[in-house]
Design an enzyme around this catalytic site. Structure first.
Site, short mmCIF file in Angstrom:
data_model
loop_
_atom_site.label_atom_id
_atom_site.label_comp_id
_atom_site.label_asym_id
_atom_site.label_seq_id
_atom_site.Cartn_x
_atom_site.Cartn_y
_atom_site.Cartn_z
N GLU A 104 0.82 -1.20 0.00
CA GLU A 104 0.00 0.00 0.00
C GLU A 104 0.85 1.25 0.00
O GLU A 104 1.88 1.34 0.65
CB GLU A 104 -0.93 -0.02 1.21
CG GLU A 104 -1.91 -1.17 1.07
CD GLU A 104 -3.01 -1.15 2.11
OE1 GLU A 104 -4.01 -1.84 1.89
OE2 GLU A 104 -2.87 -0.46 3.12
N CYS A 117 3.15 8.38 1.46
CA CYS A 117 3.50 7.48 2.55
C CYS A 117 3.74 6.12 1.90
O CYS A 117 2.83 5.54 1.31
CB CYS A 117 2.35 7.43 3.56
SG CYS A 117 2.66 6.27 4.91
N CYS A 124 5.11 -7.01 8.20
CA CYS A 124 6.14 -6.53 9.13
C CYS A 124 6.36 -7.61 10.19
O CYS A 124 5.41 -8.26 10.62
CB CYS A 124 5.69 -5.23 9.80
SG CYS A 124 6.95 -4.54 10.92
N CYS A 128 3.77 -5.06 16.45
CA CYS A 128 3.15 -4.11 17.38
C CYS A 128 1.65 -4.42 17.47
O CYS A 128 1.00 -4.62 16.44
CB CYS A 128 3.38 -2.68 16.92
SG CYS A 128 5.12 -2.30 16.72
N CYS A 131 -1.16 -2.42 15.39
CA CYS A 131 -0.89 -2.08 13.99
C CYS A 131 -1.38 -3.19 13.05
O CYS A 131 -1.04 -4.36 13.23
CB CYS A 131 0.61 -1.86 13.82
SG CYS A 131 1.13 -1.72 12.10
N CYS A 348 -2.41 5.81 9.82
CA CYS A 348 -1.25 5.12 10.37
C CYS A 348 -1.67 3.78 10.94
O CYS A 348 -2.62 3.68 11.70
CB CYS A 348 -0.65 5.92 11.53
SG CYS A 348 0.03 7.48 11.01
N1 SAH Z 1 7.48 0.44 11.19
C1 SAH Z 1 7.67 1.82 11.36
C2 SAH Z 1 6.95 2.66 10.35
C3 SAH Z 1 5.55 2.29 9.98
S1 SAH Z 1 4.29 2.57 11.15
C4 SAH Z 1 7.30 2.24 12.77
O1 SAH Z 1 6.67 1.47 13.47
O2 SAH Z 1 7.68 3.33 13.16
C5 SAH Z 1 4.11 4.34 11.18
C6 SAH Z 1 3.58 4.87 12.50
O3 SAH Z 1 2.21 4.51 12.68
C7 SAH Z 1 4.33 4.36 13.71
O4 SAH Z 1 4.61 5.39 14.60
C8 SAH Z 1 3.32 3.41 14.33
O5 SAH Z 1 3.55 3.22 15.68
C9 SAH Z 1 2.03 4.09 14.03
N2 SAH Z 1 0.86 3.22 14.14
C10 SAH Z 1 0.80 1.90 13.93
N3 SAH Z 1 -0.45 1.44 14.11
C11 SAH Z 1 -1.19 2.52 14.44
C12 SAH Z 1 -2.58 2.70 14.74
N4 SAH Z 1 -3.45 1.69 14.71
N5 SAH Z 1 -3.01 3.94 15.03
C13 SAH Z 1 -2.15 4.99 15.03
N6 SAH Z 1 -0.85 4.87 14.77
C14 SAH Z 1 -0.36 3.66 14.47
FE1 SF4 Z 2 5.76 -2.91 12.01
FE2 SF4 Z 2 3.43 -1.73 12.44
FE3 SF4 Z 2 5.15 -1.99 14.46
FE4 SF4 Z 2 5.68 -0.27 12.47
S1 SF4 Z 2 3.98 -0.16 13.92
S2 SF4 Z 2 7.08 -1.78 13.39
S3 SF4 Z 2 4.77 -1.37 10.73
S4 SF4 Z 2 4.16 -3.66 13.36
#
Ligand code: SAH
Ligand code: SF4
Length: 355
Positions: A104, A117, A124, A128, A131, A348
């Site tokens: 995406e 973006c 990944c 997390c 996410c 995000c």
């Molecule tokens: N992997 C990298 C970049 C991609 S995620 C990282 O984790 O930094 C980009 C941002 O979106 C990160 O700060 C992540 O913590 C945030 N993010 C992930 N899931 C989210 C959600 N459900 N709501 C808001 N922010 C989120």
């Molecule tokens: Fe991976 Fe999502 Fe965590 Fe970023 S926020 S490191 S994309 S699992």
């Protein structure tokens, strides 16, 4: 009995994965003038043409075009699906990779700027909890060409309206510092002043906190901006949200950030996804204020976006405002991220390559 060695099948060279110097070396190694290499680069990036043929690239000599067509390919990714947010500010593209996987890419309009973006991996590995990409697991790294292709895709769309891409954030699917070499190569290609010409500070990479990657960026004086996803100010709280904190604990992460800031004399953005009750209270704001106080840092507060695999709720707006006010007492500037594309799951952490 030994198995006979099969000749390695020669993969086509993806032109969008080459730096300008490498493209020149390739073209001159075929005995064509560097002028043609420069023209080709121009077609690839400035004009952002979508095909490797004489119609799209009329100035390329026929013999060179034949060679290019027989040995090379372009990093063009077809659109498998697209969605436009109801407010008109966000477009999400599901792009098809050659192995039929999907990634995406999101085009976001903010006041006065357009940002792409882009993704660095399919899925990944970092897991997390909040996410959507983390929830789908890891499939593979993207190549540099596949990363560049996403920025070009957005540039091609903007060009139709006489606009230009100015900002790229590596905040789509994947953990960019888990795919360091491809990401840095892509950044070099996207920065090239005769190409997409994204000024160094116009590319930002966001990491979950891969400590060796941050150290490497510092030691290599990487010209791209760094954002670090923090979300919690204690190791215990962070571990509950970010499993990768087990491998790279908070104290090591903060040490690496300090090293980066000092070495490059550059600020770091810290992202903080606000989850109601979990990390959005006044006590949390004081904790992060103390943790980052004195560092060249800016905090980006991101209200949690919904994902199917996580039940948490976004922090309330007044909680975010209060959080911000407390950070200010520690001399920490902060922003509350404008929500974009929530209705099309392009916010995000919502990117999961499902239609
Ligand atoms: N992997 C990298 C970049 C991609 S995620 C990282 O984790 O930094 C980009 C941002 O979106 C990160 O700060 C992540 O913590 C945030 N993010 C992930 N899931 C989210 C959600 N459900 N709501 C808001 N922010 C989120
Ligand atoms: Fe991976 Fe999502 Fe965590 Fe970023 S926020 S490191 S994309 S699992």
């Amino acid at each position: 009995m030994t198995t006979p060695a099969t000749p390695a099948s020669r993969l086509p060279i993806n032109l969008h994965g080459l730096t300008r110097d490498e493209l020149r070396a390739l073209v001159t190694s075929w005995d064509f003038s560097p002028v043609h290499a420069a023209r080709l680069w121009n077609y690839l990036y400035y004009e952002a043409v979508g095909a490797l043929d004489a119609d799209s690239m009329p100035d390329i000599p026929a013999r060179l075009m034949q060679r290019l067509q027989s040995e090379c390919t372009l990093g063009i990714l077809p659109i498998a699906h697209e969605a436009h947010s109801s407010d008109g500010f966000t477009r999400k593209y599901l792009l098809a990779l050659p192995d039929d996987r999907r990634i995406e890419t999101v085009l976001m309009r903010f006041t006065g700027r357009v940002t792409a973006c882009i993704s660095s991996q399919v899925g990944c590995a970092m897991g997390c909890v909040f996410c959507a990409t983390g929830q789908m697991g890891f499939a593979r790294h993207l190549t540099a060409a596949e990363i560049v292709a996403q920025a070009l895709h957005v540039q091609r769309i903007l060009k139709v309206h006489g606009e230009r891409l100015r900002n790229v954030v590596l905040m789509g699917m994947g953990e960019p510092l888990h795919n360091y070499d491809a990401v840095m190569r892509a950044a070099e290609i996207m920065r090239d002043s005769n190409g997409l010409a994204l000024g160094a500070r116009r590319i930002t990479l966001s990491t979950v906190g891969v400590v060796p990657g941050i150290m490497r960026m510092a030691n290599e004086a990487s010209p791209i901006h760094l954002a670090v996803s923090l979300h919690a100010a204690t190791q215990k709280e962070r571990l509950a949200l970010v499993p990768a904190a087990r491998r790279w604990p908070l104290d090591q992460l903060i040490d690496a950030c300090r090293y980066y800031i000092e070495k490059l004399n550059r600020r770091i953005f810290f992202e903080w996804t606000l989850i109601e009750g979990q990390n959005d209270t006044e006590a949390h704001a004081h904790a992060v204020g103390k943790l980052l106080s004195g560092m060249q840092a800016q905090v980006n507060l991101i209200p949690l976006n919904p994902t199917t695999g996580y039940a948490g709720a976004p922090g309330r707006t007044d909680a975010a405002k209060k959080f911000q006010a407390i950070l200010a007492t520690y001399d920490l500037p902060s922003t509350i991220r404008q929500r974009r594309g929530i209705d099309i799951a392009a916010g995000c952490g919502q990117l999961a390559a499902s239609v």
